[in-house]
Scaffold this active site. Sequence first.
Site, PDB file in Angstrom:
ATOM      1  N   GLY A  54       0.916   6.178  -2.941  1.00 53.15           N
ATOM      2  CA  GLY A  54       0.650   4.763  -3.212  1.00 53.15           C
ATOM      3  C   GLY A  54       1.731   4.140  -4.088  1.00 53.15           C
ATOM      4  N   HIS A 126      10.266   9.916  -8.114  1.00 57.24           N
ATOM      5  CA  HIS A 126       9.344  10.987  -7.718  1.00 57.24           C
ATOM      6  C   HIS A 126       9.615  12.262  -8.534  1.00 57.24           C
ATOM      7  CE1 HIS A 126       7.778   8.673  -4.457  1.00 57.24           C
ATOM      8  NE2 HIS A 126       8.855   8.741  -3.701  1.00 57.24           N
ATOM      9  N   SER A 158      -0.140  11.876   5.154  1.00 48.27           N
ATOM     10  CA  SER A 158       0.748  10.717   5.088  1.00 48.27           C
ATOM     11  C   SER A 158       2.213  11.174   5.055  1.00 48.27           C
ATOM     12  CB  SER A 158       0.415   9.896   3.834  1.00 48.27           C
ATOM     13  OG  SER A 158       1.269   8.808   3.705  1.00 48.27           O
ATOM     14  N   TYR A 211      -4.961   6.468  -6.239  1.00 43.59           N
ATOM     15  CA  TYR A 211      -4.951   5.641  -5.027  1.00 43.59           C
ATOM     16  C   TYR A 211      -6.381   5.240  -4.656  1.00 43.59           C
ATOM     17  CZ  TYR A 211      -4.069   4.611  -0.025  1.00 43.59           C
ATOM     18  OH  TYR A 211      -4.001   4.021   1.225  1.00 43.59           O
ATOM     19  N   MET A 250       0.449  -6.512   3.074  1.00 43.06           N
ATOM     20  CA  MET A 250       1.664  -5.730   2.790  1.00 43.06           C
ATOM     21  C   MET A 250       2.306  -5.237   4.085  1.00 43.06           C
ATOM     22  SD  MET A 250       1.216  -3.921  -0.922  1.00 43.06           S
ATOM     23  CE  MET A 250       2.662  -2.918  -0.695  1.00 43.06           C
ATOM     24  N   PHE A 278       5.853   2.623   8.312  1.00 42.41           N
ATOM     25  CA  PHE A 278       5.699   3.130   6.950  1.00 42.41           C
ATOM     26  C   PHE A 278       4.295   2.779   6.451  1.00 42.41           C
ATOM     27  CE2 PHE A 278       5.731   2.411   2.399  1.00 42.41           C
ATOM     28  CZ  PHE A 278       6.267   3.590   1.933  1.00 42.41           C
ATOM     29  N   MET A 279       3.888   1.526   6.695  1.00 36.44           N
ATOM     30  CA  MET A 279       2.530   1.100   6.368  1.00 36.44           C
ATOM     31  C   MET A 279       1.658   1.577   7.516  1.00 36.44           C
ATOM     32  SD  MET A 279       2.399  -0.669   3.577  1.00 36.44           S
ATOM     33  CE  MET A 279       3.673  -1.175   2.429  1.00 36.44           C
ATOM     34  N   ARG A 280       1.167   2.762   7.422  1.00 38.24           N
ATOM     35  CA  ARG A 280       0.566   3.442   8.557  1.00 38.24           C
ATOM     36  C   ARG A 280      -0.918   3.118   8.694  1.00 38.24           C
ATOM     37  NH1 ARG A 280      -1.562   8.559   9.582  1.00 38.24           N
ATOM     38  NH2 ARG A 280      -1.914   8.691   7.347  1.00 38.24           N
ATOM     39  N   GLY A 282      -3.318   3.393   5.532  1.00 35.16           N
ATOM     40  CA  GLY A 282      -3.780   2.885   4.242  1.00 35.16           C
ATOM     41  C   GLY A 282      -5.259   3.100   3.999  1.00 35.16           C
TER      42      GLY A 282
HETATM   43  P1  A3P Z   1      -0.743   6.264   4.875  1.00 40.11           P
HETATM   44  O1  A3P Z   1       0.427   6.976   5.466  1.00 40.11           O
HETATM   45  O2  A3P Z   1      -1.917   7.180   4.655  1.00 40.11           O
HETATM   46  O3  A3P Z   1      -1.124   5.035   5.610  1.00 40.11           O
HETATM   47  P2  A3P Z   1       4.090   5.676  -0.841  1.00 40.11           P
HETATM   48  O4  A3P Z   1       4.352   4.252  -1.104  1.00 40.11           O
HETATM   49  O5  A3P Z   1       3.854   6.499  -2.076  1.00 40.11           O
HETATM   50  O6  A3P Z   1       5.113   6.280   0.060  1.00 40.11           O
HETATM   51  O7  A3P Z   1       2.684   5.778  -0.077  1.00 40.11           O
HETATM   52  C1  A3P Z   1       2.565   5.311   1.230  1.00 40.11           C
HETATM   53  C2  A3P Z   1       1.100   5.312   1.596  1.00 40.11           C
HETATM   54  O8  A3P Z   1       0.454   4.231   0.907  1.00 40.11           O
HETATM   55  C3  A3P Z   1       0.885   5.089   3.080  1.00 40.11           C
HETATM   56  O9  A3P Z   1      -0.331   5.785   3.397  1.00 40.11           O
HETATM   57  C4  A3P Z   1       0.703   3.579   3.113  1.00 40.11           C
HETATM   58  O10 A3P Z   1       0.066   3.113   4.275  1.00 40.11           O
HETATM   59  C5  A3P Z   1      -0.158   3.387   1.867  1.00 40.11           C
HETATM   60  N1  A3P Z   1      -0.165   1.996   1.382  1.00 40.11           N
HETATM   61  C6  A3P Z   1       0.871   1.184   1.152  1.00 40.11           C
HETATM   62  N2  A3P Z   1       0.464  -0.043   0.792  1.00 40.11           N
HETATM   63  C7  A3P Z   1      -0.890   0.001   0.791  1.00 40.11           C
HETATM   64  C8  A3P Z   1      -1.916  -0.978   0.536  1.00 40.11           C
HETATM   65  N3  A3P Z   1      -1.618  -2.239   0.207  1.00 40.11           N
HETATM   66  N4  A3P Z   1      -3.206  -0.584   0.655  1.00 40.11           N
HETATM   67  C9  A3P Z   1      -3.520   0.684   0.990  1.00 40.11           C
HETATM   68  N5  A3P Z   1      -2.596   1.645   1.260  1.00 40.11           N
HETATM   69  C10 A3P Z   1      -1.298   1.306   1.168  1.00 40.11           C
END
Ligand code: A3P
Length: 315
Positions: A54, A126, A158, A211, A250, A278-280, A282
């Site tokens: 997150g 990270h 993820s 998260y 987002m 990337f925004m898979r 969530g």
């Molecule tokens: P998923 O792959 O499970 O969808 P990071 O930013 O640490 O790389 O994390 C990415 C993860 O956070 C992805 O998870 C992404 O979809 C999720 N994410 C990003 N923005 C989000 C939001 N506004 N609400 C919920 N999840 C979110």
Amino acid sequence: MNVDEKKYITAFKKDKITVNGFSLPKKYEQLKEQLDDLEVNNSDVWIVTFPKSGTTWTEEMVWMIMNNLDFQGAQKFLHLRCPFLEESMLIDDTNKLEDNSGGNADNAHSINYLKSLTSPIVVKTHLPFELLPKQIKNNIKNPKMIYVTRDPRDTCVSRFHHARLLGSYGGDLETFCKMFLEGKVTYGPYWSHILPFWQMRRNPNLLFLKYEEMKHDLRKVIRQVSLFLERPLTDEQVEILNQHLTFDKMKQNPAVNYEELFAPFKKNRKIGEEEEKFMRKGIVGDYKNAMSADMIRAFDEWIERNIQNTDYVIS
Ligand code: A3P
């Protein structure tokens, strides 16, 4: 657990090194000295995470709070607004470094880029606590730090999709999960990353977030973060930010959804619908849709074993 890594791993394996037991991108070696000796500003905010917990969500929230909900400024790519400390280790030279430098080749190196910005800035990393700059580790400087964590089962799923999206992993989920459990996925072992921050969570300069809490009640977390940052928000501002930070918003926001950055990685490769973004998804608990019952059992045992002498709870 025996993992036949060679069968599956491409650059994901090849480009790694081990430092203090952590699996890190190989380019860390080149940056180590500069990272250790970095001059830290007390007024900056550091967001530290194990990847896929997150981070991006938190970066956007924190940047907006630190910048008085500057929607105009927020149209700039998040990578430029919240420098990624060790980024130049992660994105190779052929790709987006120039773009991330704001068109200035001297800034292509992530640390130089970070230094070129005026404090207070929001820094993303990270790196585990023990590899943060000496000034932080030795308590010489105390910038506010936000550590975000996520159910490791969801983090793993993820991360698997992310690695496939980048083309750095070509194997199946089962094998990836085994590598994750063995601490072989970059920035692992997972618990060595999480637990030191959990132990420090009462430090007034550290805010430990999950998260799942953000998913459950984002408004509450926004308020918590704004108080922690000493940037209070009105109820109306909380509401506006809450809307801005929804997954759907987002996902549609080019400044944060990484579509442009990752486009070159997708070229000429066949990847599944789910992995194209990337925004898979969530969501919380996606691992239940993805992992086998045996794998969930292996994760549950691993979680139990690793938290048994702590008061850590998954969510
Ligand atoms: P998923 O792959 O499970 O969808 P990071 O930013 O640490 O790389 O994390 C990415 C993860 O956070 C992805 O998870 C992404 O979809 C999720 N994410 C990003 N923005 C989000 C939001 N506004 N609400 C919920 N999840 C979110």
